[in-house]
Design an enzyme around this catalytic site. Sequence first.
Site, PDB file in Angstrom:
ATOM      1  N   HIS B 182     -22.925  16.928 -12.294  1.00 56.73           N
ATOM      2  CA  HIS B 182     -22.658  16.731 -10.716  1.00 56.73           C
ATOM      3  C   HIS B 182     -23.713  17.849  -9.799  1.00 56.73           C
ATOM      4  CE1 HIS B 182     -18.941  15.871 -11.124  1.00 56.73           C
ATOM      5  NE2 HIS B 182     -18.398  16.586 -11.779  1.00 56.73           N
ATOM      6  N   GLU B 197     -17.344  23.357  -9.663  1.00 59.86           N
ATOM      7  CA  GLU B 197     -18.310  22.770 -10.419  1.00 59.86           C
ATOM      8  C   GLU B 197     -19.645  22.804 -10.515  1.00 59.86           C
ATOM      9  OE1 GLU B 197     -16.886  18.989 -11.313  1.00 59.86           O
ATOM     10  OE2 GLU B 197     -17.878  19.334 -13.682  1.00 59.86           O
ATOM     11  N   HIS B 260     -19.632  20.127 -18.168  1.00 59.71           N
ATOM     12  CA  HIS B 260     -18.905  20.214 -16.890  1.00 59.71           C
ATOM     13  C   HIS B 260     -17.968  21.114 -17.289  1.00 59.71           C
ATOM     14  CE1 HIS B 260     -19.409  15.976 -15.331  1.00 59.71           C
ATOM     15  NE2 HIS B 260     -20.382  15.933 -16.092  1.00 59.71           N
ATOM     16  N   GLU B 324     -16.877  19.735 -21.683  1.00 63.26           N
ATOM     17  CA  GLU B 324     -15.502  19.953 -20.386  1.00 63.26           C
ATOM     18  C   GLU B 324     -14.938  21.642 -20.981  1.00 63.26           C
ATOM     19  OE1 GLU B 324     -15.421  18.940 -17.421  1.00 63.26           O
ATOM     20  OE2 GLU B 324     -15.314  17.355 -17.597  1.00 63.26           O
TER      21      GLU B 324
END
Lengths: 182, 363
Positions: B182, B197, B260, B324
């Site tokens: 992102h 995030e 992430h 993640e």
Amino acid sequence: MKKLLIALMLVCMIFSIAGCAKEEPSPATSGKSAGISGEVNKQEAEDIKVKLYFPNNDASEMVAVEKTVKVTGTTKYKAAIEALLAGTTDKKLTNVIPKKTKLLGAEVVKDTIKLNFSKELIDDFNGGSTGEEMLVGSIVNTMTEFPEIKKVHILVEGKTVDTIKGHMDTSVPLTRMKELLK
Amino acid sequence: MKQLIWKFTLAALCMVIFLAVGTGSCQALPRNEITSFHYSTYKDGDRNWLKIEIGLDRDKLDFEVSANPDRQNQLWVLMKNTDSGDVKKDIGLDRKIARYMTFRKKNKKDLQVMVAVDKSLDEQECRVYLSPPDKKIKETRLVIEIADSKAPEPVKDEKTNLPEDEILNNVAGATIVVDAGHGGSDTGAIGPNYLKEKDVTLNIALEMCRILKGNGARVLMSRYTDVDVFGPYATDRQELQARVDVAHNDPLSDIFVSIHCNAFTSPEANGTGTYYYPHSYNDSALAQFIQSEMVQATGLRDRGISSARFYVLRNSRIPAVLVETAFISNPHEEQMLSESRCQHAMALAICRGINAYFGNRIK
């Protein structure tokens, strides 16, 4: 004899030319819609059983919940998605699809169902790989419970979406996500 | 007798017409053909060079140079619209600088040249160029030059500045793409206490960059600051492809690691997990090495490795994983993710996983 030879030569020429001609694209496989095969013709309400998929609260697996839905002047597919959007009251399961999301339309083409959702599906969703997998998985797995449905194409406001929140590629129709089921 | 001659003439005519139509009009595009092949070695200071010259019948050639993502010692040169002519398909080379080379048909029209260098492309220098005809040689040649070592660089031993636990032995010379998930207009998931995030992923990625570079790796970052990678007002596809392109645009890229934070609708969900797309065995291997280190370093619940249809993984041409780290939607893990101590521990764990991968991967 001569005539026969000339005929042979002609055949030979035709062959050589035909052999060289660019390969014609094979006649396009008819993309015609299988139409509203799921449409219920009877106008009176009919109760059918559907299996809805919800993730559990720690998102470690998806659980099938059986529900009876009324199909009146609508398709069984729409009825199942509406029931999924309405959610479950089971405290161990999570309603992963944002509350305000609406189903705007559903269309079956061959073995693929196109589901058109309102923009809240993406706008009100927080994201995360697991969240995205479960969101997409609950829709795809609920639809592929119908044996005639093999693929699900998710649209938002009538348009193909590249991704929900930056992880899954949702630009193409998706097949059943068995990996989320235990 | 007369009739027999007549028959022959007709048959010959048929053949001529067949050939003319068959070869003439079907191949409208003029194709390149290899007309000669030659290699030699020479010395340049301390370094030994191997010079491969491939003669062409035309003076133009489209070619692409890349490295085999799965084999560190294979250089690929794709010669577009080219036939191999009489050249042998497999050719032994000097065996000191490069072992052998092969010519193979690719995409129906093209010719793929593969040169297996002795050590690896990271340790040896390569250059590929077209050489015009000169007085001695009257044809255009595609020249592939390979040296037995890299150009000497001023030695900087940064390892000595690293704390002992950050020293990694297998990443020197590797090219690692680190993608901070992102960024810019895309915040990624947001925690219950409003942690974003995109900020966590950038901190972890920057920390990884420091550790890997300190150990002699080449690091390509998709972003160094809080920005969109493609640029503002991009489509989701353009933005994700821009991240994949960081690796595509550098033929030496070895692996792609995307950072992430996970999220779920229910705050209960927790733990650390690593995703991959099964292009080859190396994808899951890289994921497992990173996952094991992450679990050990953070003590978080092990969600394991999973294959997933994620855009940046599916479209990668090199082993790629998406880590993640933890659930930003879980209040306890959101707190962890906000702490720089924890961000460092995660960055180091991922780097260790990468190090283990380079120490164990199947070459």
